[in-house]
Design an enzyme around this catalytic site. Structure first.
Site, short mmCIF file in Angstrom:
data_model
loop_
_atom_site.label_atom_id
_atom_site.label_comp_id
_atom_site.label_asym_id
_atom_site.label_seq_id
_atom_site.Cartn_x
_atom_site.Cartn_y
_atom_site.Cartn_z
N GLY A 62 0.82 -1.09 -0.11
CA GLY A 62 0.01 0.09 -0.18
C GLY A 62 0.73 1.38 0.07
O GLY A 62 2.07 1.10 0.53
N CYS A 89 5.28 -6.10 1.57
CA CYS A 89 5.75 -4.70 1.50
C CYS A 89 5.23 -3.97 2.68
O CYS A 89 5.36 -4.23 3.65
CB CYS A 89 5.50 -4.06 0.06
SG CYS A 89 6.52 -2.50 -0.33
N TYR A 90 4.03 -3.06 2.34
CA TYR A 90 3.28 -2.53 3.64
C TYR A 90 2.84 -3.43 4.70
O TYR A 90 2.94 -3.23 5.96
CB TYR A 90 2.32 -1.39 2.97
CG TYR A 90 1.57 -0.66 4.20
CD1 TYR A 90 1.99 0.36 4.59
CD2 TYR A 90 0.30 -1.56 4.71
CE1 TYR A 90 1.05 0.99 5.58
CE2 TYR A 90 -0.36 -0.77 5.82
CZ TYR A 90 0.08 0.38 6.10
OH TYR A 90 -0.72 1.00 7.09
N HIS A 178 7.92 -7.30 -3.86
CA HIS A 178 6.48 -7.82 -4.52
C HIS A 178 6.56 -9.00 -5.42
O HIS A 178 7.24 -9.19 -6.42
CB HIS A 178 6.21 -6.55 -5.32
CG HIS A 178 5.74 -5.48 -4.51
ND1 HIS A 178 4.51 -5.22 -3.96
CD2 HIS A 178 6.37 -4.35 -4.39
CE1 HIS A 178 4.32 -4.19 -3.44
NE2 HIS A 178 5.07 -3.69 -3.72
N GLU A 180 4.29 -10.71 -6.51
CA GLU A 180 3.13 -10.92 -7.46
C GLU A 180 3.28 -10.21 -8.88
O GLU A 180 2.90 -10.36 -9.86
CB GLU A 180 2.00 -10.32 -7.03
CG GLU A 180 1.88 -8.89 -6.58
CD GLU A 180 2.60 -8.28 -5.32
OE1 GLU A 180 3.42 -8.91 -4.82
OE2 GLU A 180 2.28 -7.00 -5.08
N SER A 232 -22.25 -5.72 -27.23
CA SER A 232 -21.56 -5.53 -28.35
C SER A 232 -21.04 -6.63 -29.56
O SER A 232 -20.50 -6.24 -30.67
CB SER A 232 -20.28 -4.30 -28.33
OG SER A 232 -19.15 -5.17 -27.52
N GLY A 233 -20.89 -7.65 -28.97
CA GLY A 233 -20.37 -8.63 -29.64
C GLY A 233 -18.90 -8.93 -29.32
O GLY A 233 -18.24 -9.75 -29.74
N GLY A 234 -18.40 -8.03 -28.44
CA GLY A 234 -16.95 -8.03 -28.23
C GLY A 234 -16.91 -9.25 -26.86
O GLY A 234 -17.98 -9.53 -26.49
N ASP A 236 -15.85 -9.18 -23.82
CA ASP A 236 -16.12 -8.74 -22.48
C ASP A 236 -17.94 -8.79 -22.32
O ASP A 236 -18.37 -9.45 -21.27
CB ASP A 236 -15.77 -7.33 -22.03
CG ASP A 236 -14.13 -7.39 -22.35
OD1 ASP A 236 -13.74 -8.46 -22.40
OD2 ASP A 236 -13.62 -6.35 -22.25
N SER A 237 -18.38 -7.97 -23.45
CA SER A 237 -20.15 -7.78 -23.00
C SER A 237 -20.53 -8.80 -23.11
O SER A 237 -21.58 -9.33 -22.70
CB SER A 237 -20.54 -6.38 -24.06
OG SER A 237 -20.25 -6.88 -25.41
N LYS A 377 -8.06 -9.46 -18.96
CA LYS A 377 -8.52 -9.98 -20.24
C LYS A 377 -8.31 -11.39 -20.59
O LYS A 377 -9.49 -12.02 -21.06
CB LYS A 377 -7.98 -9.26 -21.40
CG LYS A 377 -8.45 -9.36 -22.77
CD LYS A 377 -9.81 -8.29 -22.94
CE LYS A 377 -10.23 -8.26 -24.20
NZ LYS A 377 -11.23 -7.35 -24.39
#
Ligand code: XMP
Length: 521
Positions: A62, A89-90, A178, A180, A232-234, A236-237, A377
């Protein structure tokens, strides 16, 4: 340990968030290792933590300093629950401070690559070669000067004499760096050791489990309400629509607006998927005439974008009003959009706001549902596959909300749209044929606002120019043009000039972003 919906035992890790930009990355790494995790704010009450019954806890990094009185603190009771805890870290500094160690301002901020030397054997570094420095990524100002009672120093670096601390008996660990981020090449191995050797978990979570866990959450959130989403056909949607359809069926209204600015075959393909292959409550709105109407005579790129954005909201809103009693708007916001909108104030911030129907939730008093908010993604693509969406949606390249309008320089007309569509179709057919379509970020044609001279047979021609744009990128923020084989360029150019009436020249765009953008407008 708890059971999932199928009654199987699932392990869970709790991540307490102290505001690091990497918190989601911790969750992602844990997911990649096949373990379920949930992120909760740093002040998540102890009772709730106990009820959650985690098999392990991670304290994120953080931006604050534990030396500041007002800095975020978790309940000290977590150290008595008896589960392994990893402070990053933090998170490490807080663990040190709360348990009686000493944290001080470092002489200078340490940011960037560093090497740590492991001083003792520990399950956290199982399978690491001895006496070999480990490359890590540091980003901190404060540092632990004295470890708390019961702890010892597990690793050091030239700038951080206490890079890793541990209390093996209580299974408490702190990392100054870190694990990650990809800049810590063996970071995932360290996290795996924490999960599998210290928390003694087994990988039992996958993207299918995400579906099982998300559906009841959506049901609970929506209750008896109606939800609209802009489909939209993408990828994600589409994933959002299918997930919501699974959760609430017909009470999801997926609105697909044909703005007349889509690519060849797109409208038919999307219609077919959501009415035949994965039927859902699909609202098709043909607004082609209206969009072409407001674009008449407009050549300024910003003006085009504005008009398209405004009309999209209008059309969407009309359709939603027709449905009536709508309470929620579902959006395919992904984690990178979330970080971008808080920490990145560039053109992309506005891009996303248009993409995600900006302003609409407030205008229509809709509550948001964003089931993909924590995913990246590639995880959404995996989810799309699991949900049975067709390949062409899963592998689809990003496509801007304003569509072909920003790839037609100058005025957008029906005729110019049909030239661009035909050229664009050839670009992507050939990209697929050369096996490159899936390997690049975007590949498309742009119609330029000029004509050049050519010859065809004995005749002189004076016709349009098409520019090809083929770029590589990981997030759209920076990009480079792809060094595609000459044969591919030759083939695309030949085909466009021979097959697309009105084009007699093709050029290849060799500019990177920055300073150029990916789209031409
Ligand atoms: P630029 O042209 O800014 O594009 O380098 C970066 C990425 O964003 C996409 N893009 C958009 N996406 N609505 C969108 O949904 C928009 O208005 C928009 N403008 C650009 C672009 O295709 C590229 O992937």
């Amino acid at each position: 340990m708890t059971k999932n919906l199928r009654g199987e035992t699932v392990h869970k890790v709790l991540i307490l968030d102290f505001g690091s930009q990497y918190t989601q990355l911790i969750a992602r790494r844990i997911r990649e290792l096949g373990v379920y995790s949930e992120i909760h704010p740093f002040n998540y009450p102890l009772e709730k933590i106990k009820a959650f019954a985690p098999d392990g806890i991670v304290l994120s990094g953080g931006p604050a300093s534990v030396l500041d009185e007002k800095s975020p603190k978790c309940d000290i009771g977590i150290f008595k629950i008896g589960v392994p805890i990893l402070g990053i870290c933090y998170g490490m500094q807080l663990m040190a401070q709360l348990l009686g160690g000493r944290v001080e301002k470092g002489e200078k901020r340490e940011y960037g690559p560093a090497e740590i030397l492991i001083l003792k054997e520990s399950p956290l570094f199982a399978d690491f070669p001895s006496n070999t420095p480990v490359k890590v990524w540091m980003s901190h100002g404060d540092r632990v000067e004295t470890v708390p009672p019961g702890f010892y120093v597990l690793a050091q670096s030239p700038n951080s004499p206490i890079s890793v601390m541990a209390n093996e008996e209580k299974r408490l660990y702190g990392l100054q760096f870190h694990p990650e981020v990809v800049h810590t090449p063996d970071g995932k191995k360290i996290l795996a050791n924490f999960l599998f050797r210290i928390c003694r978990l087994e990988p039992d979570w996958n993207i299918g489990s995400f579906i099982e866990q998300t559906i009841p959450k959506i049901k609970e959130q929506v209750g008896k309400g109606n939800v609209v989403c802009a489909l939209s056909g993408g990828v994600d949607s589409s994933v959002v629509a299918v997930l919501l359809n699974k959760a609430i069926g017909k009470r999801l209204h997926a609105i697909f607006v044909n703005n007349g600015l889509l690519r060849a075959g797109e409208v038919e393909e999307v219609k077919e998927v959501f009415t035949q292959k994965i039927p859902l409550n699909f609202h098709y709105v043909d607004a082609e005439k209206r969009f072409l109407g407001i674009l008449k005579g407009v050549t300024d790129p910003e003006e085009k974008r504005k008009r398209i954005g405004r009309l999209f909201i209008e059309v969407f809103e009309e359709e939603a009003r027709r449905i009536g009693d709508v309470e929620f708007l579902a959006q395919g916001t992904l984690y990178p959009d979330v970080i971008e909108s808080v920490s990145f104030k560039g053109p992309s911030a506005t891009i996303k706001s248009h993409h995600n129907v900006g302003g609409l939730p407030e205008r229509m008093h809709l509550k948001l549902i964003e089931p993909l908010r924590e995913l990246f993604k590639d995880e959404v693509r995996a989810l799309a596959k699991e949900l049975g969406l067709p390949e062409f949606i899963i592998k689809r390249q990003p496509f801007p909300g304003p569509g072909l309008a920003i790839r037609i320089l100058g005025e957008v007309t029906k005729e110019r749209l049909s030239i661009l569509r035909a050229a664009d179709k050839i670009v992507n057919e050939e990209m697929k044929r050369f096996g490159l379509y899936d390997k690049v970020w975007q590949s498309f044609a742009v119609l330029l606002p000029l004509k050049t001279v050519g010859v065809m047979g004995d005749e002189r021609t004076y016709e349009h120019v098409i520019a090809l744009r083929i770029v590589d990128s990981t997030d759209g923020m920076t990009a480079d043009w792809v060094r595609v084989p000459y044969e591919l360029l030759a083939r695309i150019s030949n085909r466009i000039i021979n097959e697309v009436k009105g084009v007699n020249r093709v050029v290849y765009d060799i500019s990177s972003k920055p300073p150029s953008t990916i789209e031409w407008e």
